[in-house]
Design a protein around this motif. Sequence first.
Motif, PDB file in Angstrom:
ATOM      1  N   PHE A  89      26.272  37.951  47.990  1.00 12.17           N
ATOM      2  CA  PHE A  89      27.116  38.249  49.205  1.00 12.17           C
ATOM      3  C   PHE A  89      28.580  37.622  49.219  1.00 12.17           C
ATOM      4  CE2 PHE A  89      23.030  38.581  51.718  1.00 12.17           C
ATOM      5  CZ  PHE A  89      23.120  39.577  51.848  1.00 12.17           C
ATOM      6  N   LEU A  96      30.671  40.046  47.576  1.00 15.37           N
ATOM      7  CA  LEU A  96      30.878  41.177  48.352  1.00 15.37           C
ATOM      8  C   LEU A  96      32.366  40.726  49.331  1.00 15.37           C
ATOM      9  CD1 LEU A  96      27.279  42.605  49.484  1.00 15.37           C
ATOM     10  CD2 LEU A  96      29.242  43.848  48.128  1.00 15.37           C
ATOM     11  N   LEU A  97      32.346  39.559  49.588  1.00 13.36           N
ATOM     12  CA  LEU A  97      33.296  38.987  50.543  1.00 13.36           C
ATOM     13  C   LEU A  97      34.849  39.398  49.742  1.00 13.36           C
ATOM     14  CD1 LEU A  97      31.861  35.825  51.890  1.00 13.36           C
ATOM     15  CD2 LEU A  97      32.174  38.315  53.025  1.00 13.36           C
ATOM     16  N   THR A 121      36.273  41.739  49.225  1.00 12.17           N
ATOM     17  CA  THR A 121      36.720  43.110  49.659  1.00 12.17           C
ATOM     18  C   THR A 121      38.076  43.371  49.525  1.00 12.17           C
ATOM     19  OG1 THR A 121      36.260  42.741  51.632  1.00 12.17           O
ATOM     20  CG2 THR A 121      34.506  43.923  50.684  1.00 12.17           C
ATOM     21  N   TRP A 144      40.709  45.562  46.891  1.00  7.68           N
ATOM     22  CA  TRP A 144      40.973  47.222  46.840  1.00  7.68           C
ATOM     23  C   TRP A 144      42.611  47.288  47.729  1.00  7.68           C
ATOM     24  CZ3 TRP A 144      35.840  46.612  47.297  1.00  7.68           C
ATOM     25  CH2 TRP A 144      35.216  47.370  46.343  1.00  7.68           C
ATOM     26  N   ASP A 145      42.701  46.426  48.470  1.00  7.13           N
ATOM     27  CA  ASP A 145      43.828  46.480  49.535  1.00  7.13           C
ATOM     28  C   ASP A 145      44.916  45.235  48.722  1.00  7.13           C
ATOM     29  OD1 ASP A 145      43.830  48.472  51.624  1.00  7.13           O
ATOM     30  OD2 ASP A 145      41.882  47.992  51.571  1.00  7.13           O
ATOM     31  N   PRO A 154      50.584  52.823  60.410  1.00 10.03           N
ATOM     32  CA  PRO A 154      49.972  50.939  60.032  1.00 10.03           C
ATOM     33  C   PRO A 154      51.153  50.664  59.204  1.00 10.03           C
ATOM     34  CG  PRO A 154      48.419  52.796  58.879  1.00 10.03           C
ATOM     35  CD  PRO A 154      49.222  53.426  59.749  1.00 10.03           C
ATOM     36  N   TYR A 155      51.500  49.485  59.099  1.00 13.91           N
ATOM     37  CA  TYR A 155      52.404  48.738  58.268  1.00 13.91           C
ATOM     38  C   TYR A 155      53.798  49.227  58.850  1.00 13.91           C
ATOM     39  CZ  TYR A 155      48.955  46.798  55.194  1.00 13.91           C
ATOM     40  OH  TYR A 155      48.044  46.003  54.660  1.00 13.91           O
ATOM     41  N   ARG A 203      41.407  51.208  59.393  1.00 13.06           N
ATOM     42  CA  ARG A 203      42.570  52.147  60.117  1.00 13.06           C
ATOM     43  C   ARG A 203      43.651  51.028  60.003  1.00 13.06           C
ATOM     44  NH1 ARG A 203      42.292  53.855  65.323  1.00 13.06           N
ATOM     45  NH2 ARG A 203      40.655  52.496  65.392  1.00 13.06           N
ATOM     46  N   MET A 207      43.821  47.767  58.430  1.00 13.78           N
ATOM     47  CA  MET A 207      44.018  46.422  57.491  1.00 13.78           C
ATOM     48  C   MET A 207      43.773  47.125  55.957  1.00 13.78           C
ATOM     49  SD  MET A 207      42.317  43.772  59.892  1.00 13.78           S
ATOM     50  CE  MET A 207      42.235  42.630  58.613  1.00 13.78           C
ATOM     51  N   LEU A 208      42.350  47.579  55.850  1.00 15.78           N
ATOM     52  CA  LEU A 208      42.100  47.676  54.677  1.00 15.78           C
ATOM     53  C   LEU A 208      41.908  49.243  54.432  1.00 15.78           C
ATOM     54  CD1 LEU A 208      39.102  45.181  54.417  1.00 15.78           C
ATOM     55  CD2 LEU A 208      41.553  44.684  53.624  1.00 15.78           C
ATOM     56  N   PHE A 209      43.269  49.886  53.953  1.00 13.15           N
ATOM     57  CA  PHE A 209      43.179  51.301  53.914  1.00 13.15           C
ATOM     58  C   PHE A 209      42.240  51.860  52.649  1.00 13.15           C
ATOM     59  CE2 PHE A 209      47.090  49.570  55.559  1.00 13.15           C
ATOM     60  CZ  PHE A 209      46.889  50.190  56.830  1.00 13.15           C
ATOM     61  N   THR A 210      42.729  51.162  51.530  1.00 11.96           N
ATOM     62  CA  THR A 210      42.018  51.674  50.458  1.00 11.96           C
ATOM     63  C   THR A 210      40.594  51.247  49.825  1.00 11.96           C
ATOM     64  OG1 THR A 210      43.197  49.927  49.102  1.00 11.96           O
ATOM     65  CG2 THR A 210      44.183  52.074  49.146  1.00 11.96           C
ATOM     66  N   THR A 211      40.169  50.052  50.727  1.00 10.20           N
ATOM     67  CA  THR A 211      38.740  49.686  50.626  1.00 10.20           C
ATOM     68  C   THR A 211      37.724  50.782  50.933  1.00 10.20           C
ATOM     69  OG1 THR A 211      39.604  47.562  51.107  1.00 10.20           O
ATOM     70  CG2 THR A 211      37.347  47.721  50.881  1.00 10.20           C
ATOM     71  N   PRO A 212      36.915  51.114  50.053  1.00 12.92           N
ATOM     72  CA  PRO A 212      35.980  52.104  50.525  1.00 12.92           C
ATOM     73  C   PRO A 212      34.887  51.810  51.674  1.00 12.92           C
ATOM     74  CG  PRO A 212      35.506  51.563  47.929  1.00 12.92           C
ATOM     75  CD  PRO A 212      36.730  50.576  48.682  1.00 12.92           C
ATOM     76  N   VAL A 268      31.894  49.681  51.677  1.00  9.85           N
ATOM     77  CA  VAL A 268      32.034  48.330  51.322  1.00  9.85           C
ATOM     78  C   VAL A 268      32.243  47.619  52.800  1.00  9.85           C
ATOM     79  CG1 VAL A 268      33.394  46.326  50.475  1.00  9.85           C
ATOM     80  CG2 VAL A 268      33.032  48.445  49.083  1.00  9.85           C
ATOM     81  N   VAL A 282      29.424  45.209  54.014  1.00 16.91           N
ATOM     82  CA  VAL A 282      29.568  43.792  54.151  1.00 16.91           C
ATOM     83  C   VAL A 282      29.122  43.536  55.719  1.00 16.91           C
ATOM     84  CG1 VAL A 282      31.053  42.165  54.134  1.00 16.91           C
ATOM     85  CG2 VAL A 282      30.848  43.598  52.239  1.00 16.91           C
ATOM     86  N   ALA A 304      25.401  43.532  56.214  1.00 17.97           N
ATOM     87  CA  ALA A 304      24.782  42.643  55.445  1.00 17.97           C
ATOM     88  C   ALA A 304      24.843  41.352  56.299  1.00 17.97           C
ATOM     89  CB  ALA A 304      25.257  42.955  53.911  1.00 17.97           C
ATOM     90  N   ILE A 305      26.035  40.957  56.226  1.00 20.49           N
ATOM     91  CA  ILE A 305      26.066  39.606  56.883  1.00 20.49           C
ATOM     92  C   ILE A 305      25.412  39.481  58.037  1.00 20.49           C
ATOM     93  CG2 ILE A 305      27.850  38.045  57.760  1.00 20.49           C
ATOM     94  CD1 ILE A 305      29.843  39.117  56.182  1.00 20.49           C
ATOM     95  N   TYR A 315      21.852  39.182  57.378  1.00 21.06           N
ATOM     96  CA  TYR A 315      21.294  37.902  57.204  1.00 21.06           C
ATOM     97  C   TYR A 315      21.075  36.868  57.969  1.00 21.06           C
ATOM     98  CZ  TYR A 315      21.549  33.793  53.858  1.00 21.06           C
ATOM     99  OH  TYR A 315      21.163  32.435  53.576  1.00 21.06           O
ATOM    100  N   TRP A 351      15.700  43.551  57.716  1.00 23.69           N
ATOM    101  CA  TRP A 351      16.381  44.202  56.414  1.00 23.69           C
ATOM    102  C   TRP A 351      16.058  45.829  56.226  1.00 23.69           C
ATOM    103  CZ3 TRP A 351      20.303  42.347  54.124  1.00 23.69           C
ATOM    104  CH2 TRP A 351      20.415  40.993  53.840  1.00 23.69           C
TER     105      TRP A 351
END
Lengths: 378, 365
Positions: free
Chosen positions: A9, A12-13, A15, A18-19, A119-120, B111, B113-118, B121, B125, B128-129, B132, B311
């Motif tokens: 886990f 995974l954090l 992440t 990528w950015d 954005p940005y 949209r 913050m994380l534009f390129t993160t799939p 993921v 995440v 999953a958190i 858990y 789960w």
Amino acid sequence: MKRAAVGIFMLLLLTGCWDRMPLRNLPMLDVAGIELNENGKEVVLDLVITTYKKAGQGQAEPLSETTELRGNSLIEAIGKGEYIDQGRFLGISTRSYLIGERFASKDPMKELSFLLHAPYASINSSVVIFEGNVSELLKNKSGTRKPLTKKLNDFIKALQMNGTIPDISMMTFILSQEDPLEDVALPMLKQYESGIELDGALLFDQAKSTGMKLSKDQLQMMMLLLGETSGKQKFTGSLPATGETQQSSSDPSKDIDYGLSIKKKSKKITVQGEPNGPPKIIINIRMKVYVFELGEGVKALKFDYANRMEKELAKHLEEQAAETIKILQKANADVLGIGKQIKAFHPNIWKSLDWQKDYPQLSIKPVITVQILDADIK
Amino acid sequence: MIHLDKISIKQLFCLVILTQVGVHVLTIPYEESKNTGYDAWISVLLCGVIGQAAILLIYLLGKRYADRTLPQYIFSIFGKPIGKILNLLIAAYYAVSSLVVAVSYSDVISRWMLFTTPWYVISGVSIAIAAYIASSSLRSIATITQSIIVMFAICFLIVVISGTGKGDWRHFLPVGTHGIGPILKDTIFAFWAYAGYELLLYVFPFVHCHKKKNILIAMSAANGFTTFFYVLISVIVTYTFSESQLKSIPEPMIFILRQFKWPVVQSLDILFMTIWLGVTTVTVYVYLFLSARYLAFVRSTEIRNHSLLVWGLAIGCFTAGLWLSDRQSILRISDYFNNVSMIVSSIIPAILLLVSLARGKVERV
């Protein structure tokens, strides 16, 4: 087993990978200049990036670099930024938008609106109009290593702090197209020898340029009528000599110079409904001022004299205010929020009005009372 | 095993607040202003009042069956077959709720913050958190929630500070011109934002308290606080934007945060959204937990393996979430959910209470 699961886990954090954007590699924008070229067809976008040399040694030297991008539209010009110089510019730290007058007068919203949802893009930065050639200003100055952009940004900030110009952010400007009651006046700068100076304001009606301008003094008066003047702002000018207040004085040497700062001010807009016809608007400004010059030189202000001058000053300021309001009405730019006032407090009158049509015809009267705080009793 | 111990009144308070607030904070009062314009804050306030009434119903119901949870006592109200179906439906409702909350916030993150993160993921995440945490006992969940309240407090502060920017009080006036009809109509849009208090249906027997009345007080206080928070946001938004401007900004709070100038932090919006992820996670894991608990009672005997259920549901949510990476489908589901959540959080408790009253005295098990 459980620990292994937790470990996975934790992986995974990460992440952000990528950015991730390493700070030192980011081309961070300082000033964005937007202009139309001479024939008015191409949008020219000048991006100024200021980097610091020798930052690690404690004697950082700012170094500005300008990249010029051209395209049929702003979006296209920005798109080209992917392939030029440092590639993909980041607008998140843009401190001000410098918009060329030519660009501003040709429906700027068609080009700028997208910034709101991009954005940005920094939408809280101030927008100012530049009279003259933006690209020339940014190119020349930044080429010579002079940190003009810092000077420019500091200048704009100081003007806003002192309440000399309204602080219109890109978001306020873009959103003003949605509401006829949220019109704005954008401050105008122009080149002055090696620096820049304030030259008034350009009036917008629903984010469309009206082509009408306020002079520096009128802009100051507009800020006073808006009730946004702070104590830091100094009012200076000259009163026509006594007895000749109606026409402008024939002999300027007889004029009384004045200089004052406002200690306290209150503003009230009164709407008087008329049985038939549009309502009458009165803008009441009461101000308590400290005078540092009023034609008396080093002598303390006499009570009588101060009393008389209070009225003279008020009259003088009223005349200026009336003139300013007339221009605002002619431009159909409701910068003072008069429509909002009627809509909020007099909904019945509001229903009978067609604001876009009626606003220029309204009778709006400024009433200013001045009280001098530092006069002698005798 | 699921509830080794009881939770305290304080924990209940935190649990309810954090389950209620979630992704909606960013959009309030955009949807609520469709008919009411600048009067949207009244709709938001009104929905809080309705929520309060529903809490009273749930409390009365819970008091009648103080030793059991809803999935258990539903059988003595409706009988076995209908009870099982209802349990299954409510479990499905919670599972989909948790999916929609997780996916909506993943959408916000991807949209802004994380534009390129799939997509898988981000959503993976978040789910999953949540899974858990949801797989642990109610008491652990309550303790974790109690610590997340600090993050909520920081966000609350950010919202209040950013609200002090430029605006105009005249945007509120004249109050109530849109009429009572539209105001009531828009209240429906706020229902899902308030949903979360119905967790009491399950939690009631596990709250440790001297007097049962304290539960009602804690619940009302929590709902009152959420109402205050939502109305505050509506007020800040209306103060900043006029009615016609609001129509072009679906996420007004983000824009208020983006517009805020502060030399210390450049983009307050990104900071806010990052911390807020913790707060929305609470909603996701509480719903996931509840879904698993209701699902445990769809068979004749209770399914004892709680974490397996959680789960299983989480994997189901994640798989379904892979197809929800576009905003349109998320919005479509959310629209539909406004009505469903109104049914689950207010109408079902009302019917349960009525039927239970009609059946007369409760037999103790």
